[in-house]
Design a protein around this motif. Structure first.
Motif, PDB file in Angstrom:
ATOM      1  N   MET A   1       0.673  -1.047  -0.283  1.00  0.00           N
ATOM      2  CA  MET A   1       0.011   0.398   0.131  1.00  0.00           C
ATOM      3  C   MET A   1       0.725   1.140  -0.151  1.00  0.00           C
ATOM      4  O   MET A   1       0.353   2.682  -0.610  1.00  0.00           O
ATOM      5  N   HIS A   2       2.253   1.368   0.525  1.00  0.00           N
ATOM      6  CA  HIS A   2       2.882   2.825   0.551  1.00  0.00           C
ATOM      7  C   HIS A   2       3.169   2.679  -0.642  1.00  0.00           C
ATOM      8  O   HIS A   2       3.208   3.572  -1.402  1.00  0.00           O
ATOM      9  N   VAL A   3       3.513   2.740  -2.377  1.00  0.00           N
ATOM     10  CA  VAL A   3       3.999   2.312  -3.044  1.00  0.00           C
ATOM     11  C   VAL A   3       2.672   3.139  -3.794  1.00  0.00           C
ATOM     12  O   VAL A   3       2.501   4.123  -4.183  1.00  0.00           O
ATOM     13  N   LEU A   4       1.619   2.549  -3.559  1.00  0.00           N
ATOM     14  CA  LEU A   4      -0.033   3.342  -4.016  1.00  0.00           C
ATOM     15  C   LEU A   4      -0.576   4.695  -2.974  1.00  0.00           C
ATOM     16  O   LEU A   4      -0.891   5.564  -3.646  1.00  0.00           O
ATOM     17  N   ASP A   5      -0.157   4.315  -2.062  1.00  0.00           N
ATOM     18  CA  ASP A   5       0.251   5.660  -0.759  1.00  0.00           C
ATOM     19  C   ASP A   5       0.387   6.839  -1.658  1.00  0.00           C
ATOM     20  O   ASP A   5       1.049   8.331  -1.840  1.00  0.00           O
ATOM     21  N   PHE A   6       2.408   6.388  -2.205  1.00  0.00           N
ATOM     22  CA  PHE A   6       3.208   7.782  -2.984  1.00  0.00           C
ATOM     23  C   PHE A   6       2.489   8.565  -3.836  1.00  0.00           C
ATOM     24  O   PHE A   6       2.806   9.452  -3.876  1.00  0.00           O
ATOM     25  N   PHE A   7       1.865   8.008  -4.999  1.00  0.00           N
ATOM     26  CA  PHE A   7       1.208   8.473  -6.097  1.00  0.00           C
ATOM     27  C   PHE A   7       0.160   9.197  -4.971  1.00  0.00           C
ATOM     28  O   PHE A   7       0.340  10.350  -5.797  1.00  0.00           O
ATOM     29  N   GLU A   8      -0.408   8.701  -4.591  1.00  0.00           N
ATOM     30  CA  GLU A   8      -1.372   9.313  -4.416  1.00  0.00           C
ATOM     31  C   GLU A   8      -1.227  11.505  -3.733  1.00  0.00           C
ATOM     32  O   GLU A   8      -1.096  12.110  -3.947  1.00  0.00           O
ATOM     33  N   ILE A   9      -0.111  10.831  -2.610  1.00  0.00           N
ATOM     34  CA  ILE A   9       0.588  12.429  -1.327  1.00  0.00           C
ATOM     35  C   ILE A   9       1.721  12.724  -2.406  1.00  0.00           C
ATOM     36  O   ILE A   9       1.546  13.997  -1.725  1.00  0.00           O
ATOM     37  N   PHE A  10       2.697  12.041  -3.182  1.00  0.00           N
ATOM     38  CA  PHE A  10       3.503  13.365  -3.890  1.00  0.00           C
ATOM     39  C   PHE A  10       2.932  13.134  -5.398  1.00  0.00           C
ATOM     40  O   PHE A  10       3.855  14.125  -5.726  1.00  0.00           O
TER      41      PHE A  10
ATOM     42  N   SER B   1      13.471   6.332  -4.397  1.00  0.00           N
ATOM     43  CA  SER B   1      13.432   7.314  -3.199  1.00  0.00           C
ATOM     44  C   SER B   1      13.734   6.458  -1.568  1.00  0.00           C
ATOM     45  O   SER B   1      13.582   6.414  -0.621  1.00  0.00           O
ATOM     46  N   PHE B   2      12.149   5.231  -2.012  1.00  0.00           N
ATOM     47  CA  PHE B   2      11.004   4.682  -1.075  1.00  0.00           C
ATOM     48  C   PHE B   2      11.492   3.103  -0.728  1.00  0.00           C
ATOM     49  O   PHE B   2      11.466   2.198   0.246  1.00  0.00           O
ATOM     50  N   ASP B   3      12.959   2.761  -1.740  1.00  0.00           N
ATOM     51  CA  ASP B   3      13.570   0.871  -2.064  1.00  0.00           C
ATOM     52  C   ASP B   3      14.450   0.666  -1.218  1.00  0.00           C
ATOM     53  O   ASP B   3      14.830  -0.858  -1.804  1.00  0.00           O
ATOM     54  N   ASN B   4      14.573   0.926  -0.832  1.00  0.00           N
ATOM     55  CA  ASN B   4      16.061   0.512   0.262  1.00  0.00           C
ATOM     56  C   ASN B   4      17.050   0.429  -0.839  1.00  0.00           C
ATOM     57  O   ASN B   4      17.744  -0.762   0.062  1.00  0.00           O
ATOM     58  N   GLU B   5      17.371   0.701  -0.985  1.00  0.00           N
ATOM     59  CA  GLU B   5      18.551   0.875  -2.106  1.00  0.00           C
ATOM     60  C   GLU B   5      19.164   1.785  -1.800  1.00  0.00           C
ATOM     61  O   GLU B   5      19.053   3.550  -2.090  1.00  0.00           O
ATOM     62  N   GLU B   6      20.644   1.636  -0.996  1.00  0.00           N
ATOM     63  CA  GLU B   6      21.924   2.544  -1.632  1.00  0.00           C
ATOM     64  C   GLU B   6      22.334   3.588  -3.042  1.00  0.00           C
ATOM     65  O   GLU B   6      22.711   1.976  -3.820  1.00  0.00           O
ATOM     66  N   ALA B   7      22.383   4.205  -2.630  1.00  0.00           N
ATOM     67  CA  ALA B   7      22.430   4.422  -4.139  1.00  0.00           C
ATOM     68  C   ALA B   7      21.643   4.050  -5.211  1.00  0.00           C
ATOM     69  O   ALA B   7      22.819   3.235  -6.829  1.00  0.00           O
ATOM     70  N   PRO B   8      20.889   3.902  -5.236  1.00  0.00           N
ATOM     71  CA  PRO B   8      20.039   3.341  -6.349  1.00  0.00           C
ATOM     72  C   PRO B   8      19.750   4.167  -7.568  1.00  0.00           C
ATOM     73  O   PRO B   8      20.176   5.147  -8.167  1.00  0.00           O
ATOM     74  N   GLU B   9      19.826   3.209  -8.816  1.00  0.00           N
ATOM     75  CA  GLU B   9      20.402   3.670 -10.512  1.00  0.00           C
ATOM     76  C   GLU B   9      18.845   3.610 -10.686  1.00  0.00           C
ATOM     77  O   GLU B   9      18.971   1.693 -11.103  1.00  0.00           O
TER      78      GLU B   9
END
Length: 572
Positions: A57-66, A134-142
């Motif tokens: 649900m967090h990814v779904l909320d990201f769309f509506e919030i941000f 931004s929210f995928d818990n990866e260091e230095a994501p590409e």
């Protein structure tokens, strides 16, 4: 798995329930995806999976919030994902398992989604890229968007850029746009685009790769480069998004067939999530009631009236049907179809070609030189008269000594055509271009020819000879990006009854051999290869298109058609 009623009442679960019950109309492959989902719910413990509802649900909320819509009537409004979109993203992010280090990671590593155009795929995947940055818990994501060309990949990337530009919430949490990157300061994340034509594909370390318009990829080069560079990532994700295409032997279609076997339970691969929004095999593609199966956002990002309008264009102009089927109905189309049907062409026939139309309104000429043993086409096309009508005056040349051979090979009456004056034969077994040049010179002023367009191949000597006689010659590129527009205009004018001809059987025969090739950018070109394989020629129609292309541009200042200049002004 015992589920809280709140979980069952969430949109992703309600979508699944409604698909299973038939309340939401889908094709069989989406039904199979839903069945697979419920199977996982039932057997999660046996598989060692957990359903992390909060993460889903967090990814779904990201769309509506941000995120806010950046285009159309919803511009400025919060981006609320539609049910099918929520179901898709929820599955990707909710299912977890432990890796070899005992860390909880995503089950899903690959997504294959096939959905028709204008169903919001670009907007959703641009948002997904920002979320994973931004929210995928990866260091230095590409995050990378890959396509056959950088320009295509940049379309999706630019949507993400627009989100950051217009949504202050994204900038507040650390997003920043640069010319070729979207950066996230808190974890040094970057969001980039690349294509098969990018200068370098080395040194990549992608955590997420989005492969756009997978059907257009000639091979898996871009995909393999990105996948092979993901080895160091904890939970990499590659997302393949596409419509159907025109090549049933493509890597996309081959992979789709594997995905269908996974959905059917023939093969097993829990790391791949699949959503194929297709019509069913026996569905009538002309029935609007079926279109929702390939257009799950019908009524949201795409209107039924729009589809009906596009369908009517396809019915009125059959050459548009393959594009409608592939882009709006997700149907793979490979077999060549008739470009302009004989009944449409014959409706434009007149008893005779009035010379006055050329003398009064002027004309453009095009010559498509063949090999010296084949047919050479020389076409004069009048400028539009007061009613918008244009008239074709064709000349065809063939070596006299090859008439019998040509008749047997091509199975058409060359001798009769010669006797009736439809073909001009020149002595010997090769075309004597002096006959062509003499006729061009003799008819230049009577037909009030403005300019001669020529394919540059093997044409330098003829062009020089004509220019010495004071006849302006321009070279007309055969590249698809150049010839596409006049090809489409020729088709349009024929269907509108604006191109008039006298029923010349050679030209009519050549039209019957025309097959249209389309590239990934919807450029079209008359396909010579398949027509020649079927013992037909298309030179006369190509010459008609070149003459029209010359007519649609202004005066040439050099020895090249202005139509080759992308900045040239075009007159229709």
């Amino acid at each position: 798995m015992n589920l809280d009623p709140k979980i069952k009442n969430s949109v992703p679960f309600q979508y699944a329930f409604n698909v299973a019950s038939g309340k939401i109309v889908t094709g069989v492959y989406v039904k199979q995806a839903v069945d697979r989902f419920f199977n996982w719910v039932e057997n999660a413990e046996k598989k060692g999976y957990v359903l992390d509802h909060g993460n889903g649900m967090h990814v779904l909320d990201f769309f509506e919030i941000f995120l806010q819509h950046t285009k159309g009537p919803k511009a400025g409004q919060p981006f609320k994902l539609t049910p099918y979109q929520q179901f898709t993203l929820y599955n990707i992010f909710a299912w977890k398992k432990k890796n070899e280090k005992g860390e909880w990671v995503r089950v899903i590593k690959t997504v294959y989604e096939k959905v028709a155009r204008k169903n919001g795929k670009t907007a959703v995947l641009a948002g997904l890229g920002l979320y994973c940055e931004s929210f995928d818990n990866e260091e230095a994501p590409e995050i990378y968007v890959g396509a056959t060309k950088e320009a295509q990949a940049k379309v999706l990337w630019e949507q993400a850029y627009q989100y950051v530009f217009k949504c202050i919430g994204l900038r507040k949490i650390g997003f920043k746009n640069t010319q070729r990157e979207i950066r996230f300061s808190k974890n040094l994340g970057v969001f980039r685009f690349l294509g098969g034509d990018s200068k370098t594909l080395d040194g990549l370390n992608p955590s997420v790769a989005i492969i756009d318009e997978y059907h257009a990829h000639k091979d898996d080069g871009v995909r393999e480069v990105l996948e092979s560079a993901m080895g160091a990532r904890k939970q990499p994700l590659i997302y393949l998004i596409t419509t159907a295409g025109f090549n049933v032997a493509s890597v996309c279609k081959q992979y789709e067939d594997v995905c269908k076997e996974i959905l059917a339970g023939i093969k097993e691969d829990d790391s791949t999530f699949i959503m194929i929004h297709d019509l069913d095999e026996k569905d009538d593609w002309e029935n609007p009631d079926n279109w929702v199966k390939s257009n799950p956002n019908l009524g949201e990002s795409i209107a039924i009236n729009y589809l009906k309008t596009e369908y009517q264009k396809a019915k009125n102009q059959p050459s548009k049907a393959p594009n409608f089927k592939t882009k709006h109905l997700n149907l793979w189309v490979d077999a060549p179809s008739v470009w302009i049907p004989a009944e449409i062409w014959n409706q434009n026939k007149v008893e005779s070609i009035p010379m006055s139309k050329f003398t009064e309104f002027g004309s453009f000429r095009a010559i498509d030189l063949s090999t010296t043993t084949d047919i050479t086409a020389d076409i004069i096309l009048s400028e539009p008269d007061e009613d918008g009508f244009r008239y074709i005056k064709p000349f065809f040349y063939c070596p006299a000594d090859t008439i019998e051979k040509r008749s047997k090979e091509d199975r058409v009456p060359y001798r009769y055509w010669r006797d009736q004056g439809y073909i001009i034969t020149t002595p010997g077994n090769t075309i004597d271009y002096n006959y062509l040049e003499d006729n061009v010179i003799a008819t230049h002023h009577p037909y009030n020819v403005n300019r001669v367009e020529m394919d540059q191949w093997n044409a330098s000597q003829v062009a020089n000879n004509l220019e010495e006689k004071g006849i302006e010659v321009s070279f007309f590129s055969q590249q698809i990006a150049t010839i596409s527009f006049p090809t489409k205009q020729f088709e349009k004018l024929v269907y509108e009854g604006k191109i008039k001809h006298d029923g010349n059987p050679v030209l009519t025969w050549m039209l019957s051999g025309c097959v249209i090739y389309r590239d990934a950018n919807e450029n079209i070109k008359v396909h010579k290869g398949q027509s020649h394989a079927g013992n037909k020629r298309v030179d006369g129609i190509i010459a008609c298109i070149m003459a029209l292309g010359g007519s649609l541009t202004g005066e040439s200042e050099n020895n090249e058609s202005q139509y080759n200049d992308p900045n040239a002004e075009v007159f229709i």
